[in-house]
Design an enzyme around this catalytic site. Structure first.
Site, mmCIF file in Angstrom:
data_model
loop_
_atom_site.group_PDB
_atom_site.id
_atom_site.type_symbol
_atom_site.label_atom_id
_atom_site.label_comp_id
_atom_site.label_asym_id
_atom_site.label_seq_id
_atom_site.Cartn_x
_atom_site.Cartn_y
_atom_site.Cartn_z
ATOM 1 C CB ILE A 191 2.752 -28.480 21.382
ATOM 2 C CG1 ILE A 191 3.226 -27.016 21.331
ATOM 3 C CG2 ILE A 191 3.376 -29.243 22.545
ATOM 4 C CD1 ILE A 191 4.692 -26.793 21.212
ATOM 5 N NE ARG A 217 -14.770 -17.039 27.854
ATOM 6 C CZ ARG A 217 -14.349 -18.285 28.000
ATOM 7 N NH1 ARG A 217 -14.519 -18.921 29.138
ATOM 8 N NH2 ARG A 217 -13.708 -18.915 27.019
#
Ligand code: ADP
Length: 449
Positions: free
Chosen positions: A203, A293
């Site tokens: 992209i 996390r």
């Protein structure tokens, strides 16, 4: 609730977790290496245990040493922070087998989202758009060439076990595919002990947008909206902000829903981040990975929503239900974080360990500073160069930009080079001020490669 938690980390995040423990009336125990005896986390915790020599592999990454410290300190749970052992399912499993709670998602969820090809499959099955590319790891270069032809160049080669942008290469055509493939494989093998690769369409013009999620053990999952982390150098984030100035309300809602759908599919609980690339030309978004996390940039979301993410990580790990629903979470105003590193922008961002001669931080009711440094502190050369995070909030982005510039101007760190002058240059840059930047901004507008 837990009585005592061991914090298996160092630096600003260890202190951030100590503060959350204090707020909840929990005792904190930290571990430290022989290079960290003068660290602020050691001074602030209720107890500290030295677990080994300076290199991380022999201390902060040494699961057995961390677990031995946890047993000696008789803790109920371990908070891994970010980096180090935070996304290591076998460490989480070891914690459980020692009857110590791991503050994070389940071993199963962590394993699923930890392999990026499995995570992509999971996203697809949850109806979340993924970047066109290979289904899982690719067995060899011939197959990669075949697939790249199908997808169309340019393509990006990525490591299944990847992280921190390592094991990643762009190939613009078939002639360069082989060399990119081989170097990506070598880097992935060296960094992760796993050379498995996959490919995706590159992209070219995007914003990096990530959604903060939070879930409990009772099946409740919410998102806390996005952070725009497009300002990066070599895949390292420099500035993060929320809300993303370029998203429309409906786009924001779709991203949030997609992140929650994916988290639900993975049976995710605890805090996590679902990362997307938002294609500026087509306004389509694509899932890229889950970070299982707490993230460095979590304060950007905390100051906007008023929700203490680290506190809730601990609460849900202890079995509590989320104290709010999706509809209760509001974004109020705007916020931004600048990461301040001991690196020299004039010398290719070379890390600059050494003694801090003078430290004078900015302060006001709009400024939050998460840091572990002090005047006289000797920055060890063994770890990440992050010195702290400056977080600013305001009614809108313009106010935040002004306050951030002021706070950076007020910030004195002498003795080592820091990224403060580079951050000031970004804040003065017209493209950034107008929020017209994309993923190439730092390289193209500031000439920092
Ligand atoms: P890592 O886990 O190593 O950080 P990610 O998958 O998160 O790897 O990708 C890191 C960065 O690489 C992204 O933030 C983005 O800048 C870039 N990137 C990843 N995938 C693509 C893609 N398909 N096209 C363009 N850039 C990408």
């Amino acid at each position: 609730m837990f009585d005592r938690i061991l914090i298996a980390n160092r630096g600003e995040i260890a202190i951030r977790i100590i503060r959350a423990c204090r707020k909840l009336g929990i005792e904190s125990v930290v571990v430290y290496s022989q290079a960290d005896t003068t660290s602020m986390h050691v001074k602030l915790a209720n107890a500290a245990i030295c677990i080994g020599p300076a290199p991380s592999a022999q201390s902060y990454l040494n699961a057995n040493a961390v677990l031995a410290a946890a047993e000696i300190a008789d803790v109920d749970a371990i908070h891994p922070g970010y980096g180090f052992l935070s996304e290591n399912p076998s460490f989480a499993e070891k914690c459980h087998s020692c009857r110590i709670e791991f503050i994070g998602p389940s071993v199963d969820a962590m394993t699923q989202v930890g392999d990026k090809t499995l995570a992509k499959k999971l996203a697809s099955s949850a109806g979340v758009p993924v970047v066109p590319g290979s289904e899982g790891a690719i067995e060899n270069l011939d197959r990669a060439a075949e697939l790249a032809r199908e997808i169309g160049y340019p393509v990006i080669i990525k490591a299944a076990a990847g992280g921190g942008g390592r094991g990643m290469r762009v190939a613009h055509n078939e002639a360069t595919l082989a060399s990119s493939w081989i170097s990506a494989q070598m880097e992935a093998q060296a960094a992760f002990g796993n050379g498995a690769l996959y490919i995706e369409k590159l992209i070219q013009n995007f914003r990096h947008i990530e959604i903060q999620i939070l879930g409990d053990l009772h099946g409740n999952i919410v998102h806390l909206y996005e952070r725009d982390c497009t300002v990066q150098r070599r895949h390292q984030k420099l500035i993060e902000e929320a809300p993303s100035p370029i998203l429309k309300k409906s786009e924001r809602e779709s991203l949030g829903k997609a992140a929650v759908a994916l988290a639900r599919k993975a049976g995710y609980y605890g805090a996590g981040t679902v990362e997307f690339l938002f294609d500026i030309d087509t306004r389509k978004f694509y899932f890229i990975e889950v970070n299982a996390r707490i993230q460095v940039e979590h304060p950007v979301t905390e100051v906007l929503t008023g929700i203490d993410l680290v506190e809730w990580q601990i609460r849900v790990a202890a079995g509590e239900r989320l104290g709010f629903k999706q509809g209760d979470i509001e974004l109020k105003g705007a916020s931004m974080e600048c990461r301040i590193n001991a690196e020299n922008p004039a010398r290719h961002f070379q890390p600059c360990p050494g003694r801090i001669q003078l430290y004078y931080p900015p302060a006001s009711e709009h400024v939050r500073l998460d840091s572990h440094i002090y005047s006289g502190y000797e920055i060890p050369p063994y770890y990440d160069s992050l010195l702290g995070k400056l977080i600013v909030r305001g009614r809108d982005r313009d106010e935040v930009l002004k306050r951030m510039s002021g706070a950076l101007d007020d910030f004195i760190i002498e003795g080592v080079a820091t990224t403060i002058p580079f951050l000031q240059a970004i804040l003065r840059n017209d493209t950034f001020v107008k929020s017209r930047h994309n993923n190439h901004f730092v390289e193209q507008s500031l000439g920092a490669s």
